[in-house]
Design an enzyme around this catalytic site. Sequence first.
Site, PDB file in Angstrom:
ATOM      1  N   THR A 101      26.778 -39.616  97.156  1.00  0.00           N
ATOM      2  CA  THR A 101      25.633 -40.196  97.857  1.00  0.00           C
ATOM      3  C   THR A 101      25.669 -41.720  97.753  1.00  0.00           C
ATOM      4  O   THR A 101      26.412 -42.281  96.951  1.00  0.00           O
ATOM      5  CB  THR A 101      24.308 -39.700  97.252  1.00  0.00           C
ATOM      6  OG1 THR A 101      24.236 -40.123  95.874  1.00  0.00           O
ATOM      7  CG2 THR A 101      24.211 -38.191  97.329  1.00  0.00           C
ATOM      8  N   ASP A 102      24.840 -42.366  98.576  1.00  0.00           N
ATOM      9  CA  ASP A 102      24.708 -43.824  98.485  1.00  0.00           C
ATOM     10  C   ASP A 102      23.232 -44.206  98.461  1.00  0.00           C
ATOM     11  O   ASP A 102      22.360 -43.340  98.433  1.00  0.00           O
ATOM     12  CB  ASP A 102      25.480 -44.515  99.611  1.00  0.00           C
ATOM     13  CG  ASP A 102      24.904 -44.231 100.998  1.00  0.00           C
ATOM     14  OD1 ASP A 102      23.697 -43.915 101.124  1.00  0.00           O
ATOM     15  OD2 ASP A 102      25.658 -44.349 101.977  1.00  0.00           O
ATOM     16  N   ALA A 103      22.974 -45.513  98.481  1.00  0.00           N
ATOM     17  CA  ALA A 103      21.613 -45.999  98.290  1.00  0.00           C
ATOM     18  C   ALA A 103      20.672 -45.652  99.442  1.00  0.00           C
ATOM     19  O   ALA A 103      19.464 -45.846  99.337  1.00  0.00           O
ATOM     20  CB  ALA A 103      21.625 -47.510  98.036  1.00  0.00           C
ATOM     21  N   GLY A 106      20.310 -42.661 100.149  1.00  0.00           N
ATOM     22  CA  GLY A 106      19.858 -41.341  99.737  1.00  0.00           C
ATOM     23  C   GLY A 106      20.625 -40.218 100.401  1.00  0.00           C
ATOM     24  O   GLY A 106      20.278 -39.041 100.257  1.00  0.00           O
TER      25      GLY A 106
END
Lengths: 148, 148, 148, 148
Positions: free
Chosen positions: C28-30, C32
Amino acid sequence: MPDQTHLYHDASGKTVVETRFRVRYHETDAMGIVHHAAYITWFEEGRSSLTRAVGCPYSQVAAEGIDFAVVDVAARYLKPAHYDDEVIVVTRLEELRSRSMTFSYEVRLAGGQLLVTGSTRHVSVDRSGRVASIPETIRARLQGGRNV
Amino acid sequence: MPDQTHLYHDASGKTVVETRFRVRYHETDAMGIVHHAAYITWFEEGRSSLTRAVGCPYSQVAAEGIDFAVVDVAARYLKPAHYDDEVIVVTRLEELRSRSMTFSYEVRLAGGQLLVTGSTRHVSVDRSGRVASIPETIRARLQGGRNV
Amino acid sequence: MPDQTHLYHDASGKTVVETRFRVRYHETDAMGIVHHAAYITWFEEGRSSLTRAVGCPYSQVAAEGIDFAVVDVAARYLKPAHYDDEVIVVTRLEELRSRSMTFSYEVRLAGGQLLVTGSTRHVSVDRSGRVASIPETIRARLQGGRNV
Amino acid sequence: MPDQTHLYHDASGKTVVETRFRVRYHETDAMGIVHHAAYITWFEEGRSSLTRAVGCPYSQVAAEGIDFAVVDVAARYLKPAHYDDEVIVVTRLEELRSRSMTFSYEVRLAGGQLLVTGSTRHVSVDRSGRVASIPETIRARLQGGRNV
């Protein structure tokens, strides 16, 4: 910080940024070369450099309440990069529309040899995930004040 | 989905989960082996399996308004894994305190050979990032109803 | 190991494999959601499953002295996957030529919703990196004995 | 290339290198912070910078027929880094023995705040994977000619 980024506009007025860095060991794979997915993260780093260089860092884009979702990625692999190589990602804003934009990329060795080319397309989305217009302040900076 | 996870309690009552999967190619590096940082993500996958297996999936933890922030990681590398190897991560809940917990890990080849050992320590934090008690419902499930 | 892979041939005789796994947190990344480069590694995992399912695991390909170098990647992102989602990668051998092949991919939620589509093209190279014919034993297995 | 690396020896004569770069987006996770495994790759990048700065780039180490296998990793997470942060990895050669060495790390924000500390231990192995003495030319450079 010493500047690793070079911003200019090409002959057709397009915004271009060159970003230079070294290949990290964890980006390699068991073939002894850079894994093909790593270049996709380099494209992203190229975009980050471009938006930062024109005065639109991510923090400002987020403050406007929008994000640029990736909708298409393409890459063509010509020659492999290796650990410790110094590479340059040339990121060009190819097209800026009201709610989307397209970047192209060239990954080169510092000596000039072309390794990988690619492109990404993005749409502007608001916090609820709906397609939204790119705010005018951001558009103007991305274009470098040329075509506003 | 066929179950790749095996949940049990060891002789001392600790919750243990075994998770089995194959090494992915992008997890390798130019030495031809799995990159050492990849095992840290496998530890995380082991924890995910454990919390899911005891009935505390991430969605429920998030619904309680807490997160388990990683505060310490350690790993010891004995033998390397290779692409396509089938590996088992044995994740054990070593200690469960009011606001923190510790897991230990063993990464083994499917045939049994021990490759890597490690541990992680976590603190429970609320949405503002402050240390917070682990909710009782989550504690009970993590312990498998044994020591509540 | 419980089988997470389903091999079949579609109406036009093409080899297809479905691979099922859960999204890992580190993918995942920032925003979400799953980072867009992670899908490229899932495509690779889909190919690995297909070659393994037809009896051509990487070890055998390597024993023949060849590798399948990635020359093109494309992906289209329709909907995001999230941590802990169970996803299915549908990998199809679209074209098998004497020295190259093309795969297509669909990433779906276990419930069926289509998230991402893509394709990769590969050329067969020998140990010196030169383009080489795909050995007949490998060709036959990839095609499932149908069009040999 | 502008120099992003600062090499010096501390009061006790230990070799230290500071490496400065920005957080990449793909290094973040769904908590909105840098994923804990990414710091392990930053430690590695710190080591790469140190060996390069003292005149022992990877190519030379490889030419000597050895590799430095990672045998232990530890990290303590104090504060999270975020996307676009400028960070500094301070890498220190803590101990250099005949066949092994230990590095320590501090990851700081460019403004100075300490985020993560850690250490790694490595053994020198030859091409067959056996423990081997670190060649004298490499030892001398790693120590900066001080304690040879």
